[in-house]
Design a protein around this motif. Sequence first.
Motif, PDB file in Angstrom:
ATOM      1  N   ASP A 295       0.816  -1.220   0.000  1.00  0.00           N
ATOM      2  CA  ASP A 295       0.000   0.000   0.000  1.00  0.00           C
ATOM      3  C   ASP A 295       0.848   1.268   0.000  1.00  0.00           C
ATOM      4  N   ASP A 296       2.187   1.113  -0.096  1.00  0.00           N
ATOM      5  CA  ASP A 296       3.030   2.309  -0.124  1.00  0.00           C
ATOM      6  C   ASP A 296       4.171   2.228  -1.139  1.00  0.00           C
ATOM      7  N   ALA A 297       4.976   1.153  -1.121  1.00  0.00           N
ATOM      8  CA  ALA A 297       6.137   1.097  -2.010  1.00  0.00           C
ATOM      9  C   ALA A 297       6.520  -0.342  -2.334  1.00  0.00           C
ATOM     10  N   VAL A 298       7.071  -0.534  -3.535  1.00  0.00           N
ATOM     11  CA  VAL A 298       7.647  -1.813  -3.965  1.00  0.00           C
ATOM     12  C   VAL A 298       9.027  -1.517  -4.557  1.00  0.00           C
ATOM     13  N   LEU A 299      10.059  -2.191  -4.033  1.00  0.00           N
ATOM     14  CA  LEU A 299      11.416  -2.020  -4.518  1.00  0.00           C
ATOM     15  C   LEU A 299      11.870  -3.284  -5.238  1.00  0.00           C
ATOM     16  N   LEU A 300      12.244  -3.136  -6.500  1.00  0.00           N
ATOM     17  CA  LEU A 300      12.796  -4.259  -7.261  1.00  0.00           C
ATOM     18  C   LEU A 300      14.300  -4.067  -7.366  1.00  0.00           C
ATOM     19  N   GLU A 301      15.054  -4.955  -6.731  1.00  0.00           N
ATOM     20  CA  GLU A 301      16.509  -4.885  -6.784  1.00  0.00           C
ATOM     21  C   GLU A 301      17.003  -5.318  -8.169  1.00  0.00           C
ATOM     22  N   PRO A 302      18.222  -4.890  -8.551  1.00  0.00           N
ATOM     23  CA  PRO A 302      18.777  -5.352  -9.831  1.00  0.00           C
ATOM     24  C   PRO A 302      18.840  -6.876  -9.871  1.00  0.00           C
ATOM     25  N   GLY A 303      18.368  -7.458 -10.955  1.00  0.00           N
ATOM     26  CA  GLY A 303      18.390  -8.914 -11.082  1.00  0.00           C
ATOM     27  C   GLY A 303      17.286  -9.627 -10.332  1.00  0.00           C
ATOM     28  N   SER A 304      16.250  -8.897  -9.893  1.00  0.00           N
ATOM     29  CA  SER A 304      15.133  -9.560  -9.209  1.00  0.00           C
ATOM     30  C   SER A 304      14.419 -10.500 -10.172  1.00  0.00           C
ATOM     31  N   SER A 305      13.749 -11.506  -9.629  1.00  0.00           N
ATOM     32  CA  SER A 305      13.090 -12.508 -10.476  1.00  0.00           C
ATOM     33  C   SER A 305      12.024 -11.877 -11.365  1.00  0.00           C
ATOM     34  N   VAL A 306      11.314 -10.867 -10.848  1.00  0.00           N
ATOM     35  CA  VAL A 306      10.270 -10.209 -11.634  1.00  0.00           C
ATOM     36  C   VAL A 306      10.899  -9.468 -12.817  1.00  0.00           C
ATOM     37  N   THR A 307      11.979  -8.724 -12.548  1.00  0.00           N
ATOM     38  CA  THR A 307      12.652  -7.984 -13.614  1.00  0.00           C
ATOM     39  C   THR A 307      13.257  -8.926 -14.642  1.00  0.00           C
ATOM     40  N   GLU A 308      13.915  -9.982 -14.168  1.00  0.00           N
ATOM     41  CA  GLU A 308      14.546 -10.940 -15.077  1.00  0.00           C
ATOM     42  C   GLU A 308      13.508 -11.601 -15.983  1.00  0.00           C
ATOM     43  N   ALA A 309      12.367 -11.970 -15.405  1.00  0.00           N
ATOM     44  CA  ALA A 309      11.319 -12.619 -16.199  1.00  0.00           C
ATOM     45  C   ALA A 309      10.785 -11.675 -17.278  1.00  0.00           C
ATOM     46  N   ALA A 310      10.586 -10.393 -16.916  1.00  0.00           N
ATOM     47  CA  ALA A 310      10.066  -9.425 -17.880  1.00  0.00           C
ATOM     48  C   ALA A 310      11.057  -9.183 -19.022  1.00  0.00           C
ATOM     49  N   CYS A 311      12.336  -9.013 -18.688  1.00  0.00           N
ATOM     50  CA  CYS A 311      13.330  -8.698 -19.714  1.00  0.00           C
ATOM     51  C   CYS A 311      13.701  -9.918 -20.551  1.00  0.00           C
ATOM     52  N   ASN A 312      13.683 -11.106 -19.954  1.00  0.00           N
ATOM     53  CA  ASN A 312      13.946 -12.325 -20.730  1.00  0.00           C
ATOM     54  C   ASN A 312      12.846 -12.567 -21.753  1.00  0.00           C
TER      55      ASN A 312
END
Length: 339
Positions: A295-312
Amino acid sequence: ASLSSELFAAPLPRRWEGETPLGGQGSVLLVRGADIAARAAELGSQGESTLSVAVCRPAASDDGADDAFATARNASRFWITATTERDVVTLQDGLPFAASLIRADADAATGAQWPARDFRFFVPGGAAKPGQVTVSATSSGHIQLFADTRRHQRRPSEYRWATPEPATSHALLRLTTEPKLANEEVHLIDCRLPCFVYVSASAQPEVEGDAGGGAEDLTIQFQSDAVAVKPLLEAQEQEETLAGGESQVFRYRPLRRGAEAMLFTLSVSSGAASFEVSASASFPTDTALTTRRADDAVLLEPGSSVTEAACNAAVATNASCELFVRVTAEKGATSTFTV
């Protein structure tokens, strides 16, 4: 800037120089038509004159050995826009537009002489007709919005709808195409669709008596509920209102394909809402693809599984890397939020 005939008289004439507006980035160059006409008369220019604008960057460094490398490292990327006080800018649904308000002629009815700009946005009909439209604007000064289905050039007092006074640095107008949703705060778009709605933005300095160099900064956008997935741009806030239980999905494209940490934030001004970030527009329940609700913030670190899945997935289809943000209002109450 200078008239074209002056460019041949000196290597870099500076008849008119830009300035950085208070609280803004970049610079603003305000040239009055009367000044251009006077200079053209001095030069003996007849007919149409060309106004030439030069954009310059600071010197890289004083170290002669490293100048070339410093210049390469600090290459400048910029956007430049030219407009007149009588121009009308067409806004796109969901995309913020940053501009400067130049000082316009005084309003005939009120005598107001604050910087002003005119905008318009298209309201489609048929199956694409939006139910609700929100127009919002921010400025380092005090800003007011005026709107109507007709344009009243340089006469803001003749617009039917206006943000309330006293003016603040944030202005918001809510419109609808549904008569049953219209009230004192939500104005009815009563033209025959499709049609344009015209918006005039007027601003005054935050400090009384501060002329602001004749210009004020402005960021304006309109959002309708007709767009299924709306763009979420780097460092640009998006404001929207949802009925209880409704959701809105935004699309964000990382600048460096997820090589840096990314912070998504949600600020709710009324009601209650939460959000999640996913590698897919379908928001699968797998936590490797979709974050937990916040309800306030979401931080995606470099190489997070969500980011990797989107970019792959983007590499596989030769497309841009995309992340999706879904904001959901809690049931039972309308929520207004900024993401």
